[in-house]
Design a protein around this motif. Sequence first.
Motif, PDB file in Angstrom:
ATOM      1  N   ARG A 115       1.861   8.325   1.483  1.00 41.69           N
ATOM      2  CA  ARG A 115       2.052   8.693   2.889  1.00 41.69           C
ATOM      3  C   ARG A 115       0.697   8.820   3.580  1.00 41.69           C
ATOM      4  N   GLY A 116      -0.272   9.385   2.865  1.00 42.25           N
ATOM      5  CA  GLY A 116      -1.612   9.506   3.427  1.00 42.25           C
ATOM      6  C   GLY A 116      -2.240   8.151   3.711  1.00 42.25           C
ATOM      7  N   ILE A 117      -2.043   7.206   2.805  1.00 40.77           N
ATOM      8  CA  ILE A 117      -2.568   5.852   3.024  1.00 40.77           C
ATOM      9  C   ILE A 117      -1.935   5.244   4.277  1.00 40.77           C
ATOM     10  N   LYS A 118      -0.646   5.473   4.463  1.00 43.77           N
ATOM     11  CA  LYS A 118       0.027   4.961   5.669  1.00 43.77           C
ATOM     12  C   LYS A 118      -0.606   5.534   6.940  1.00 43.77           C
ATOM     13  N   ALA A 119      -1.026   6.798   6.867  1.00 43.46           N
ATOM     14  CA  ALA A 119      -1.672   7.423   8.025  1.00 43.46           C
ATOM     15  C   ALA A 119      -3.008   6.744   8.327  1.00 43.46           C
ATOM     16  N   LEU A 120      -3.729   6.316   7.281  1.00 41.23           N
ATOM     17  CA  LEU A 120      -4.991   5.600   7.483  1.00 41.23           C
ATOM     18  C   LEU A 120      -4.732   4.217   8.069  1.00 41.23           C
TER      19      LEU A 120
ATOM     20  N   THR B  80     -10.420   2.337   6.811  1.00 42.57           N
ATOM     21  CA  THR B  80     -10.558   1.750   5.481  1.00 42.57           C
ATOM     22  C   THR B  80     -10.302   2.820   4.422  1.00 42.57           C
ATOM     23  N   TYR B  81     -10.119   2.351   3.178  1.00 41.92           N
ATOM     24  CA  TYR B  81     -10.004   3.288   2.058  1.00 41.92           C
ATOM     25  C   TYR B  81     -10.838   2.773   0.889  1.00 41.92           C
ATOM     26  N   ASP B  82     -11.723   3.638   0.369  1.00 40.93           N
ATOM     27  CA  ASP B  82     -12.560   3.306  -0.784  1.00 40.93           C
ATOM     28  C   ASP B  82     -11.855   3.717  -2.073  1.00 40.93           C
ATOM     29  N   LEU B  83     -11.699   2.763  -2.986  1.00 39.68           N
ATOM     30  CA  LEU B  83     -11.062   3.011  -4.281  1.00 39.68           C
ATOM     31  C   LEU B  83     -12.114   3.389  -5.321  1.00 39.68           C
ATOM     32  N   LEU B  84     -12.079   4.639  -5.779  1.00 36.23           N
ATOM     33  CA  LEU B  84     -12.980   5.112  -6.836  1.00 36.23           C
ATOM     34  C   LEU B  84     -12.114   5.491  -8.023  1.00 36.23           C
ATOM     35  N   ILE B  85     -12.114   4.660  -9.047  1.00 34.51           N
ATOM     36  CA  ILE B  85     -11.129   4.792 -10.130  1.00 34.51           C
ATOM     37  C   ILE B  85     -11.768   4.649 -11.504  1.00 34.51           C
TER      38      ILE B  85
ATOM     39  N   PRO C  23     -10.397   3.353 -15.764  1.00 34.38           N
ATOM     40  CA  PRO C  23      -9.399   2.449 -16.362  1.00 34.38           C
ATOM     41  C   PRO C  23      -7.976   2.982 -16.379  1.00 34.38           C
ATOM     42  N   ARG C  24      -7.806   4.296 -16.532  1.00 34.81           N
ATOM     43  CA  ARG C  24      -6.443   4.834 -16.571  1.00 34.81           C
ATOM     44  C   ARG C  24      -5.704   4.619 -15.255  1.00 34.81           C
ATOM     45  N   HIS C  25      -6.445   4.302 -14.188  1.00 31.36           N
ATOM     46  CA  HIS C  25      -5.833   4.095 -12.872  1.00 31.36           C
ATOM     47  C   HIS C  25      -5.629   2.626 -12.529  1.00 31.36           C
ATOM     48  N   TYR C  26      -5.948   1.715 -13.438  1.00 26.90           N
ATOM     49  CA  TYR C  26      -5.845   0.284 -13.129  1.00 26.90           C
ATOM     50  C   TYR C  26      -4.446  -0.092 -12.643  1.00 26.90           C
ATOM     51  N   ASP C  27      -3.434   0.290 -13.402  1.00 27.34           N
ATOM     52  CA  ASP C  27      -2.067  -0.144 -13.077  1.00 27.34           C
ATOM     53  C   ASP C  27      -1.611   0.417 -11.729  1.00 27.34           C
ATOM     54  N   SER C  28      -1.860   1.700 -11.506  1.00 25.05           N
ATOM     55  CA  SER C  28      -1.407   2.301 -10.249  1.00 25.05           C
ATOM     56  C   SER C  28      -2.208   1.779  -9.060  1.00 25.05           C
ATOM     57  N   THR C  29      -3.452   1.406  -9.292  1.00 23.06           N
ATOM     58  CA  THR C  29      -4.249   0.806  -8.213  1.00 23.06           C
ATOM     59  C   THR C  29      -3.605  -0.486  -7.742  1.00 23.06           C
ATOM     60  N   LEU C  30      -3.195  -1.313  -8.680  1.00 20.53           N
ATOM     61  CA  LEU C  30      -2.553  -2.586  -8.328  1.00 20.53           C
ATOM     62  C   LEU C  30      -1.247  -2.360  -7.576  1.00 20.53           C
ATOM     63  N   VAL C  31      -0.485  -1.360  -7.994  1.00 19.95           N
ATOM     64  CA  VAL C  31       0.774  -1.048  -7.313  1.00 19.95           C
ATOM     65  C   VAL C  31       0.502  -0.540  -5.898  1.00 19.95           C
ATOM     66  N   CYS C  32      -0.464   0.368  -5.775  1.00 26.81           N
ATOM     67  CA  CYS C  32      -0.813   0.934  -4.472  1.00 26.81           C
ATOM     68  C   CYS C  32      -1.244  -0.158  -3.495  1.00 26.81           C
TER      69      CYS C  32
ATOM     70  N   ASN D  81       0.647  -1.776   0.085  1.00 30.54           N
ATOM     71  CA  ASN D  81      -0.014  -1.535   1.365  1.00 30.54           C
ATOM     72  C   ASN D  81      -0.827  -2.753   1.799  1.00 30.54           C
ATOM     73  N   PRO D  82      -0.147  -3.851   2.089  1.00 31.93           N
ATOM     74  CA  PRO D  82      -0.849  -5.099   2.399  1.00 31.93           C
ATOM     75  C   PRO D  82      -1.632  -5.070   3.702  1.00 31.93           C
ATOM     76  N   GLU D  83      -1.345  -4.115   4.593  1.00 30.91           N
ATOM     77  CA  GLU D  83      -2.066  -4.029   5.864  1.00 30.91           C
ATOM     78  C   GLU D  83      -3.258  -3.075   5.801  1.00 30.91           C
ATOM     79  N   GLN D  84      -3.421  -2.416   4.665  1.00 32.64           N
ATOM     80  CA  GLN D  84      -4.516  -1.464   4.515  1.00 32.64           C
ATOM     81  C   GLN D  84      -5.752  -2.179   3.967  1.00 32.64           C
ATOM     82  N   ARG D  85      -6.913  -1.934   4.551  1.00 36.00           N
ATOM     83  CA  ARG D  85      -8.164  -2.500   4.050  1.00 36.00           C
ATOM     84  C   ARG D  85      -8.729  -1.592   2.965  1.00 36.00           C
ATOM     85  N   PHE D  86      -8.844  -2.139   1.760  1.00 35.47           N
ATOM     86  CA  PHE D  86      -9.381  -1.416   0.613  1.00 35.47           C
ATOM     87  C   PHE D  86     -10.716  -2.006   0.204  1.00 35.47           C
ATOM     88  N   VAL D  87     -11.580  -1.167  -0.363  1.00 37.23           N
ATOM     89  CA  VAL D  87     -12.784  -1.673  -1.023  1.00 37.23           C
ATOM     90  C   VAL D  87     -12.927  -0.936  -2.352  1.00 37.23           C
TER      91      VAL D  87
END
Length: 277
Positions: free
Chosen positions: A123-128, A134-139, A141-150, A154-160
């Motif tokens: 929901r927070g990502i939707k607010a951004l 933008t949203y910076d991904l700081l992860i 290895p344990r977060h690899y799978d959920s990062t891909l799902v996230c 959210n195809p309209e969200q700009r991630f780096v």
Amino acid sequence: MRIDSHQHFWVFNAERDAWITDDMAAIRRNFLPTDLAAVLKSNGIDGTIAVQASQSHEETQFLVDLSTMYAMIKGVVGWVDLQSDEVEKYVAHFSQYPIIKGFRHVVEAEEDPDFLIRPAFLRGIKALTARQYTYDLLIRPRHYDSTLVCVKQNPEQRFVLDHMAKPTIRTREFDEWATFIEKLATFPNVYCKVSGLVTEADWKNWTVDDFKPYIQHVIACFGKQRIMFGTDWPVCLVAATYEDVMKIAGTALTGFSDEDLTAFWGRNAARFYGVEY
């Protein structure tokens, strides 16, 4: 214009900044724009993106306030409580400051491998996304799978991706990381920072060649228009100088045209963060 897409400022507080451990003595002190200005000038860097280092709304305001005094700060990546029921209100409040380009959460410190796909966080990502932040991904290895799902959700969200997802260079870990990078790079709304690598190597015995296969894999996957240079200063100082970090990145840029180099050293970051170039 050349931009360092990832650096930090702080007034050191041992309790708040407990992540800065005793073996990181070189950075257990204050770091402010006056400490960085001469370094930027000597390295031909025109400006920076100041990224949050602690998780509070006060931290975001601290970076905003610094930006009013120091023109070197071209953009701020702050922190906002993305899991709060009032996230839309908080994001709306920060929207009064054009210098804020995006936000970050220190997900690497979260033990929950599914943190990025918690309903409240999404929901927070939707607010951004609604405010075009933008949203910076700081992860880790344990977060690899959920990062891909996230990212997929959210195809309209700009991630780096910060620090190329921090591959464990000191132990030559590569395959699992490389597969993740290949998958993440298929999403066109994701960029990658070539930053923060030296602290993932042997702090006292690294060589420039240690980093090349990692950087070149990122280039092969993301291409030359979705990567950007960053130092992670002052964190990098536990293992290298600012000049060292620039050399590590520059040495790996084989086959880059002048236009490609311009993109890597600044234009891509300016485009991603919406900085006037």
